[in-house]
Design an enzyme around this catalytic site. Structure first.
Site, short mmCIF file in Angstrom:
data_model
loop_
_atom_site.label_atom_id
_atom_site.label_comp_id
_atom_site.label_asym_id
_atom_site.label_seq_id
_atom_site.Cartn_x
_atom_site.Cartn_y
_atom_site.Cartn_z
N LYS A 58 -11.82 1.03 17.61
CA LYS A 58 -12.76 -0.09 17.59
C LYS A 58 -12.58 -0.95 18.85
O LYS A 58 -13.53 -1.26 19.53
CB LYS A 58 -12.51 -0.92 16.32
N GLU B 275 -1.29 3.01 20.84
CA GLU B 275 -1.03 4.38 20.40
C GLU B 275 -2.20 5.30 20.79
O GLU B 275 -2.00 6.41 21.31
CB GLU B 275 -0.88 4.44 18.87
N GLY C 242 -11.86 -2.30 10.69
CA GLY C 242 -11.29 -0.97 10.93
C GLY C 242 -11.11 -0.17 9.65
O GLY C 242 -11.49 1.00 9.56
N ARG C 243 -10.57 -0.81 8.62
CA ARG C 243 -10.28 -0.09 7.38
C ARG C 243 -11.52 0.12 6.51
O ARG C 243 -11.44 0.68 5.43
CB ARG C 243 -9.17 -0.81 6.60
N GLU D 290 -3.60 -3.80 3.85
CA GLU D 290 -3.94 -4.56 5.05
C GLU D 290 -4.94 -5.67 4.68
O GLU D 290 -4.98 -6.72 5.31
CB GLU D 290 -4.53 -3.65 6.14
N HIS E 296 6.74 15.88 -10.92
CA HIS E 296 8.07 16.46 -10.76
C HIS E 296 8.90 15.68 -9.75
O HIS E 296 9.88 16.19 -9.22
CB HIS E 296 7.94 17.93 -10.34
N LYS F 221 3.48 -5.47 17.26
CA LYS F 221 2.86 -4.90 18.47
C LYS F 221 3.37 -5.64 19.71
O LYS F 221 3.74 -5.04 20.71
CB LYS F 221 1.34 -5.08 18.42
#
Ligand code: F6P
Length: 550
Positions: A211, A217, A273-274, A359, A390, A514
């Site tokens: 965005k 990253e 973003g999410r 978030e 399990h 960050k």
């Protein structure tokens, strides 16, 4: 106590009535609730589009639900919902509209941001994305050496990775199987290495999804990927235009990176973003499943949007799920919420929801900046059944923590399974139903004794039950159903944020780490002095440098 003239959540009469009601309910059990109402299962069921929700195994009564709805009515849920759909700036700390719902609005809808109808732009981008996807899928789009694309690599992180990666997995049976799709997010070079090690640059297309186009990253991985491409194709810079496209709101940064903005697909700052995978951020998914399936998915989102906006409170699924979470957090001190899909294809669904929920609602101050004195977002976790059974279900059944859970399943296995594998579906679903039953009703000491269990083992083999679940059952995991499911959770998170009076649409909590990473990196590389570094971190940095022989 008031806050800017408003009564704080925990001072509202509806909240206090709920507290009182909780005390009166005491240790009422699901066995008692079912015994007292033979129609409970039927009455506490809700159909929305292709989803059926059974919430009868929740620790609630009609009175609980009535009071929860009253609480919603006493808070900003309805007002904020309308404001969101209208395009008002409800993300107060970033002064932005929150309009992911416009991404799936019909072409003739009118939704204005600052006086401008955004819907035509949404559909124009969708058309461009579709045309591009068709060119890649058909082999018309050629790489630098004239070969068609065989592999699409999405480079992005957070909302620019989790959504498309989750939906790609979820809809694998609908994807163009002759193409290969990979998702790279981690700045750990191993991620890109593993994604690229067996690929041919001549047939690889990178989608750089960010965005902001400043996320370290993503930019680092994209830079390394570009180098890999150039190394593999003889260093000709013009190759980049045939192998890199961008998805972003930031044309300037995309151009500065060296991607032709003709190869950029835009979205807008009013898409968080999410909440973005049904925007251009979903390009990798769109290439994978094709425009028609993508639009079916958008229709599924829209169905849930309309339901959320128009269904009465008693039949409103996102409202119900949101309020149930408020109930357990506030009055049972539940800290977590498990999402347990009984579908291998939903293996990344909970990871996706973690960002969506945590978030959004991992906040400690209200919309006015005052600390809240009630619980906000839960720890969201889970993996597909039956694997989790399990591993950690032991704690769900017999641990000391109350962890409400959603069990998600589908009536039909995907069409492409062989008859033998399709037959396994009944066993999968039997497990889902059995878990809901065991969590709710447990096994009493007397039932254990009746099985002839030695007295000293009875406490160990007793299941207390009363572990609440919602079962979400759909016909099949189609693109539309996936859209419905995601929008259900989006709006659930919205409801909770509105009740808790927090800004669900900012994410300042990600910033500090960050900034500090940028400050610490020179210390790792060059041994630079970092002013104000605490003794623990300074010691770790020194040890790291020594281990690296620096
Ligand atoms: O983690 C913070 C965050 O801003 C997320 O909200 C977002 O999804 C992610 O980083 C990626 O951001 P971008 O798409 O700008 O690269």
């Amino acid at each position: 106590m008031t806050d800017g003239g408003r009564v704080r959540l925990d001072q509202l009469p509806a909240w206090q009535a709920l507290a009182q009601h909780r005390a009166e309910l005491g240790d009422v059990s699901l066995r008692e609730l079912f015994d007292g109402d033979p129609r409970r299962a039927e009455r506490y069921g809700l159909t929305v589009g292709g989803l059926y929700l059974d919430y009868s195994k929740q620790l609630v009564t009609d009175e609980t639900l009535r009071l929860l709805r009253e609480l919603a009515g006493a808070t900003e849920v309805a007002g904020l919902r309308e404001a969101m759909f209208r395009g008002e700036r409800i993300n107060v700390t970033e002064d932005r509209a929150v309009l992911h719902t416009a991404l799936r609005a019909p072409a003739d809808a009118v939704i204005e941001v600052d006086g401008e109808n955004v819907v035509p732009a949404v559909h124009a981008v969708l058309d461009r994305l579709s045309a591009f996807a068709e060119r890649v899928r058909s082999g018309e789009w050629r790489g630098h050496t004239g070969q068609p694309i065989r592999t699409v690599v999405n480079i992005g992180i957070g909302g620019s990775d989790l959504g498309p990666a989750m939906a790609y997995e979820a809809l694998l049976p609908y994807t163009a199987r002759e193409l290969d799709f990979r998702f790279v997010s981690n700045v750990d070079g191993a991620d890109l290495h593993e994604a690229l090690r067996d690929l041919d640059p001549a047939t690889t297309l990178f989608i750089v999804a960010s965005k902001t186009f400043t996320t370290i990253e993503t930019i680092t991985n994209a830079t390394s990927a570009r180098q890999w491409l150039l190394d593999g194709l003889g260093g000709d810079q013009t190759a980049v235009a045939r192998h890199f496209v961008a998805v972003s709101t930031n044309a300037e940064k995309v151009a500065a990176f060296g991607i032709d903005t003709a190869n950029m697909f835009e979205f807008w700052d009013w898409v968080g973003g999410r909440y973005s995978y049904d925007s251009a951020i979903g390009l990798s998914l769109l290439v994978a499943i094709g425009p028609d399936r993508f639009r079916e998915m958008l229709d599924g989102f829209r169905l849930m949007d309309e339901h959320f906006r128009t269904a009465p409170p008693e039949r409103n699924a996102p409202l119900l799920l949101g309020l149930l979470g408020v109930w357990y957090g506030a009055f049972f001190d539940a800290q977590a919420h498990a999402v347990l899909p009984y579908s291998h294809y939903l293996s990344q669904f909970t990871a996706y929801l973690q960002q969506l929920d945590m978030e959004s609602n991992g906040k400690r101050v209200d919309r006015n900046g005052e600390p809240v004195s009630w619980q906000t977002g839960p720890v969201v976790w889970g993996t597909p059944g039956t694997n989790g059974q399990h591993a950690y279900y032991q704690l769900l059944h017999q641990g000391t923590k109350l962890i409400p859970a959603d069990l998600i399943g589908f009536a039909r296995p995907v069409a492409e399974l062989s008859p033998v594998l399709a037959d396994q579906h009944d066993l999968l679903m039997a497990n889902l139903f059995a878990q809901g039953q065991a969590l709710a009703f447990g096994k009493t000491p007397d039932e254990v004794r009746a099985e002839g269990v030695a007295e000293e083992l009875v406490p160990h083999r007793t299941f207390p039950g009363d572990r609440p679940t919602t079962t979400i059952l759909a016909d099949e995991l189609s693109p539309s159903v996936l859209g419905q499911l995601v929008a259900l959770y989006e709006h659930k998170v919205f409801v909770q944020g509105a009740v808790w009076d927090i800004d669900s649409f900012d994410q300042w909590g990600v910033e500090l780490g960050k900034v500090l990473a940028k400050r610490v990196e020179p210390a790792l590389v060059e041994g630079a002095e970092v002013p104000g570094l605490d003794p623990s971190t300074a010691g770790l940095v020194a040890r790291y440098r020594a281990l690296r022989g620096r």
